[in-house]
Design a protein around this motif. Structure first.
Motif, PDB file in Angstrom:
ATOM      1  N   THR A  41       9.408 -14.052  35.911  1.00 56.79           N
ATOM      2  CA  THR A  41      10.835 -14.275  36.162  1.00 56.79           C
ATOM      3  C   THR A  41      11.128 -15.751  36.399  1.00 56.79           C
ATOM      4  O   THR A  41      10.224 -16.562  36.608  1.00 56.79           O
ATOM      5  CB  THR A  41      11.304 -13.474  37.387  1.00 56.79           C
ATOM      6  OG1 THR A  41      10.757 -14.083  38.570  1.00 56.79           O
ATOM      7  CG2 THR A  41      10.842 -12.033  37.309  1.00 56.79           C
ATOM      8  N   ASP A  42      12.405 -16.090  36.415  1.00 57.22           N
ATOM      9  CA  ASP A  42      12.828 -17.469  36.671  1.00 57.22           C
ATOM     10  C   ASP A  42      12.636 -17.874  38.126  1.00 57.22           C
ATOM     11  O   ASP A  42      12.820 -19.043  38.474  1.00 57.22           O
ATOM     12  CB  ASP A  42      14.300 -17.652  36.279  1.00 57.22           C
ATOM     13  CG  ASP A  42      14.480 -17.809  34.775  1.00 57.22           C
ATOM     14  OD1 ASP A  42      13.507 -18.205  34.106  1.00 57.22           O
ATOM     15  OD2 ASP A  42      15.578 -17.531  34.277  1.00 57.22           O
ATOM     16  N   ASP A  43      12.301 -16.921  39.014  1.00 58.40           N
ATOM     17  CA  ASP A  43      11.972 -17.249  40.397  1.00 58.40           C
ATOM     18  C   ASP A  43      10.504 -17.603  40.569  1.00 58.40           C
ATOM     19  O   ASP A  43      10.076 -17.978  41.658  1.00 58.40           O
ATOM     20  CB  ASP A  43      12.316 -16.082  41.317  1.00 58.40           C
ATOM     21  CG  ASP A  43      13.813 -15.846  41.423  1.00 58.40           C
ATOM     22  OD1 ASP A  43      14.560 -16.845  41.346  1.00 58.40           O
ATOM     23  OD2 ASP A  43      14.228 -14.694  41.566  1.00 58.40           O
ATOM     24  N   GLY A  44       9.720 -17.424  39.506  1.00 58.03           N
ATOM     25  CA  GLY A  44       8.282 -17.659  39.604  1.00 58.03           C
ATOM     26  C   GLY A  44       7.514 -16.430  40.031  1.00 58.03           C
ATOM     27  O   GLY A  44       6.325 -16.515  40.350  1.00 58.03           O
ATOM     28  N   ASP A  45       8.180 -15.270  40.036  1.00 55.33           N
ATOM     29  CA  ASP A  45       7.549 -14.014  40.419  1.00 55.33           C
ATOM     30  C   ASP A  45       7.000 -13.325  39.167  1.00 55.33           C
ATOM     31  O   ASP A  45       7.719 -13.160  38.170  1.00 55.33           O
ATOM     32  CB  ASP A  45       8.573 -13.120  41.117  1.00 55.33           C
ATOM     33  CG  ASP A  45       7.939 -11.980  41.881  1.00 55.33           C
ATOM     34  OD1 ASP A  45       6.700 -11.958  41.987  1.00 55.33           O
ATOM     35  OD2 ASP A  45       8.680 -11.115  42.378  1.00 55.33           O
TER      36      ASP A  45
END
Length: 871
Positions: free
Chosen positions: A128-132
């Motif tokens: 994801t764009d959150d780095g998750d």
């Protein structure tokens, strides 16, 4: 080589070599594994995942890094303790037949796996764009595993440290072994299990650095004038198991910031400097021997400003002078004079014969190993508890926390040059310096007496001169209230506004009379529930002119406590004037409360105070003018609600949530609003929401979870069950009101409208029935059908129902609500709501209530309900 052979070679490379170096977008599927040389890239081109070899190492790992970082600083590692060989190019990251992610080496041995409980093999892994990095069911969308719950040495925005709300496990940051080896090192960062919790770095099992307890917006054991470390940090607590969770947020997504624990034990906050294309350190700890846990041993304080950092506390001396002379202070200090409580102790120099007392130490980092006393709410009670208990060695009452006591050795104390708290150390009476020589006492008494006589003489002379000036002015034909003076200033005195012409002489705005007053007439600071002359005060006549003498044509609306008018000051500035009616339920205390609270709060989603005015019975608040008035003017109007498309409504929902989170957790005060409703949400020119009307708001200590009141005030339909029926209110009371408001925004229906099918008493019952029958989309305002995002609508309805659950413990906190609103279904799975069985209407309309035979075991001495109509 002939032409045909060359073409075959090129064709071979295209088919078998190039695919190894082409990235399969942001996902891994059962048919599309990740190979050596490939990377996943998140949809927004923010994060990248792939195989890497750190530094000069010859091992291979799976990791995540920021795509914009040319040095590829690793923020997460999968196989930390089980590396691949760098030359094993046949390694693969796959989704196996059981639906789990597995890292396979060239021999098809499992090197690492998610080991999640997977019900089917229809899974997919997404960056994801959150780095998750998440593993989810492709059909249901349920998240089965995510990297955020298994951090390495770095915490990213929205990642949680501490209690895992889904699995119930605790997560920590663990350093790398060294710069070339991401294997778990010896330093660990996390939260303690105390309440309030502390931030710690441990070296193995031993404390290495301590940030002190959390007071609601910062860790009080960290000396940092700018509070750079606390920017974006928030804590939530699971009261059922008593564990806490810290979230590191970047509210401005263009500002990239991370927290890292280095192999050396240094904890750093880094931010990305785009122009320099590098990471810069904005905060780090420990940076001095005083920051290292227990440097000076027990009963000793450490100071960065001293040449010899360690010094025994007052009344104590070094346990080993020999060790201290060598610069080894870890043995600490021991008490010099026995306490009165310690009658059986034999290893002290002398024995006390008088009651113990306390010595105040200011600007201190409070010691470790404290006990928190829930029942003691002020410093006096805390002090008395400590004196009554012989085991109590010290106490403190920090703002936002309350009574803390120590019954074991005081360790890890630091003397700050800024910040810090007051620590009250228990000492024998003789150590407090109470005994004085007789001559010194006589000199002190004489000095005080002479000083008092001189002061009295000076006051008499000044009063005589002032009376002479007043007599002269009364015989003058000049109107004193029209005089001008460069040194004059406006003040507040006993209910009306006055102008200070000269020191000791005042002119009344009301009658123009002159009188000399004493200092006691001028009311002082808000801490003593009085008015400060530094508060923004606006002349009543100026307010009348700005509102055309409170013209009906300029009235914006009317609430339970009075009318609100549009005003225009002489300089052209538009204002909103809230004029409390003399017979309203809001008295002087509520008025002071609102003005003092708003003046201390600064947030884009809270209304801004411009000034206030009091004259006689007039109590007026001056606020920034909101062109679009209040949310209810749009939401419940058949024509104007069409101006609120889904994007605007979702933005309003998120803004209100952020404003409430600020009130509950991020402001300098912890505030419960108690009257959140559509008419108290103002909209600016860009339709951004601003929470207003703080007349009923109450402040809380950070450790206080619940309060009780005999005066239940609020608005019908927005009050939580425990507040409406028992007078109990907390953060969860505001969460309930937010849930009602959220469902109103989605549906454009009032909760108290009662215009539903006869079996539904209110909007909550109607919304639950639709949800229970899988018809939740029917709750949506039909005008939004073309502009809405169905997944966002469903998520909002589910969050609204979670917020209005009957039991406060079942409702999420506002920090969780903000996180749920900002996450997609694939990123965060929401719990299922329970049926909201309570309605305030049903309570009022019940037979027992009408007949006076109420069977509820509550005591409501006074119920004050404000009008639903907005302002």
């Amino acid at each position: 080589m002939d032409k045909a052979s060359l073409l075959l070679l090129v064709f071979y490379k295209i088919l078998f070599i190039l695919p190894v170096y082409c990235a399969p977008n942001d996902s891994i599927t059962p048919s599309q594994p990740l190979k050596v040389g490939q990377t996943l890239i998140s949809t927004g081109q923010i994060f990248e995942l792939g195989f890497f070899s750190p530094g000069n190492a010859s091992e291979l790992y799976i990791g995540i890094w920021y795509k914009i970082d040319p040095d590829c600083r690793i923020v997460w590692v999968a196989n930390r303790g089980n590396a691949l060989l760098a030359d094993d190019l046949a390694s693969r990251l796959i989704i196996s037949s059981d639906g789990n992610l597995k890292l396979m080496d060239g021999k098809q041995d499992i090197v690492w796996s998610t080991n999640a409980s997977v019900q089917s093999n229809t899974t997919i892994a997404v960056l994801t764009d959150d780095g998750d990095f998440i593993l989810k069911d492709k059909i249901s969308g349920a998240t089965l595993w995510e990297s955020f719950y298994y951090p390495s040495d770095t915490i990213l925005a929205t990642m949680q440290l501490g209690l895992n709300g889904r699995s119930g496990q605790k997560s920590f940051l663990t350093s790398w072994e060294n710069d070339n080896d991401p294997a778990p090192g010896k330093f660990v960062v996390g939260l303690s299990d105390e309440k309030p919790p502390q931030a710690f770095t441990w070296n193995g099992t031993k404390p290495y650095w301590r940030g002190g307890p959390w007071d609601g917006w910062k860790f009080i054991g960290i000396e940092d004038e700018d509070k750079g470390y606390a920017n974006g940090i928030s804590l939530t607590t699971n009261n059922q198991i008593g564990a806490s969770c810290m979230t590191f947020n970047n509210f401005n997504k263009s500002y990239i910031s991370i927290m890292v624990i280095l192999p050396t034990g240094m904890l750093e906050i880094l931010h990305w400097e785009g122009q320099q294309n590098q990471w810069n350190v904005s905060w780090a700890a420990p940076q001095h021997p005083c920051d290292v846990y227990g440097t000076c041993g027990p009963f000793s304080s450490c100071s960065k400003s001293r040449s010899q950092p360690c010094e025994c506390l007052k009344g104590f001396f070094p346990l080993s002078n020999e060790e201290w002379s060598k610069g080894n202070w870890t043995s600490g200090c021991v008490r010099g004079t026995q306490l009165m409580c310690d009658g059986n102790s034999s290893n002290l120099i002398s024995k006390a014969s008088k009651p113990d007392g306390f010595w105040k130490l200011s600007q201190m980092k409070l010691p470790d190993h404290y006990l928190y006393l829930y029942d003691e709410t002020d410093q006096g009670g805390c002090s008395q508890w400590c004196l009554r208990n012989c085991s109590c060695l010290a106490y403190a009452c920090p703002d936002g926390i309350g009574c803390m006591v120590w019954v074991t050795d005081l360790v890890d104390i630091q003397q700050f040059s800024n910040d810090g708290e007051d620590l009250y150390l228990r000492l024998a009476k003789t150590e407090l310096g109470v005994k004085k020589r007789y001559t010194a006492t006589i000199i002190s008494v004489l000095s005080i007496s002479v000083g008092s006589l001189l002061g009295l003489l000076i006051c008499c002379v000044k009063r005589w001169k002032a009376n002479r000036r007043a007599t002269a002015l009364r015989h003058s034909d000049t109107h004193i209230h029209e005089q001008k003076s460069e040194t004059s200033k406006w003040c507040v005195m006993k209910g009306f506004r006055i102008k200070c012409i000269v020191k000791g002489l005042f002119v009344s705005e009301r009658k123009g009379t002159v009188r000399d007053i004493s200092q006691e007439d001028v009311q002082e600071g808000p801490a003593s529930a009085k008015w400060s002359s530094e508060l923004p005060i606006i002349d009543f006549n100026r307010v009348k002119r700005a509102t055309n003498n409170f013209s009906e044509a300029d009235k914006l609306g009317e609430g339970g406590f009075g009318a609100v008018y549009k005003g225009n000051l002489e300089d052209g500035q538009l204002i909103a004037v809230k004029r409390l009616s003399s017979h309203s339920g809001q008295g002087m205390e509520e008025f002071k409360n609102e003005v003092m609270l708003i003046s201390k709060l600064q947030h884009r989603n809270l209304v801004r105070l411009l000034g206030c005015c009091i004259q006689g019975e007039e109590k007026i608040v001056i606020l920034e003018y909101m062109k679009n008035k209040s949310l209810d003017k749009f939401l419940f109007d058949r024509t104007k609600r069409l101006e609120l498309d889904w994007a605007k409504r979702f933005s309003i929902i998120q803004g209100i949530a952020r404003g409430l989170l600020y009130l509950h957790r991020d402001s300098c005060l912890r505030i419960i609003h108690r009257d959140l409703k559509a008419s108290n949400i103002l909209l600016d020119d860009d339709m951004n929401p601003k929470i207003s009307d703080f007349g009923l708001a109450r402040t809380f200590r950070v450790t206080q979870e619940l309060a009780n009141t005999l005066r239940v005030v609020g608005t019908l339909g927005y009050m939580s069950p425990e507040y409406a029926m028992g007078g109990l209110f907390s953060e969860k009371s505001d969460v309930y009101s937010f849930g009602v408001l959220l469902l109103e925004i989605v549906s454009s229906k009032k909760n108290t409208g009662l215009g539903y099918h006869e079996k539904y008493l209110n909007l909550l019952g109607y919304a639950w029935q639709l949800w229970n029958e899988c018809k939740a989309p029917e709750l949506l305002d039909p005008s939004l059908a073309d502009s809405c995002t169905p997944s966002e609508v469903m998520r909002c309805i589910q969050i609204g129902l979670l917020c209005v659950q009957d039991h406060a413990a079942d409702r999420p906190t506002m920090s969780n609500v903000v996180l749920m609103l900002s996450s997609s279904e694939s990123e965060m799975e929401l719990p299922q709501p329970r049926q909201p069985t309570f309605t305030f209407q049903s309570f009022l309309e019940s037979e027992h209530f009408q007949s006076g035979l109420c069977t509820f075991n509550v005591s409501i001495n006074e119920v004050s309900i404000s009008m639903v109509e907005g302002r």
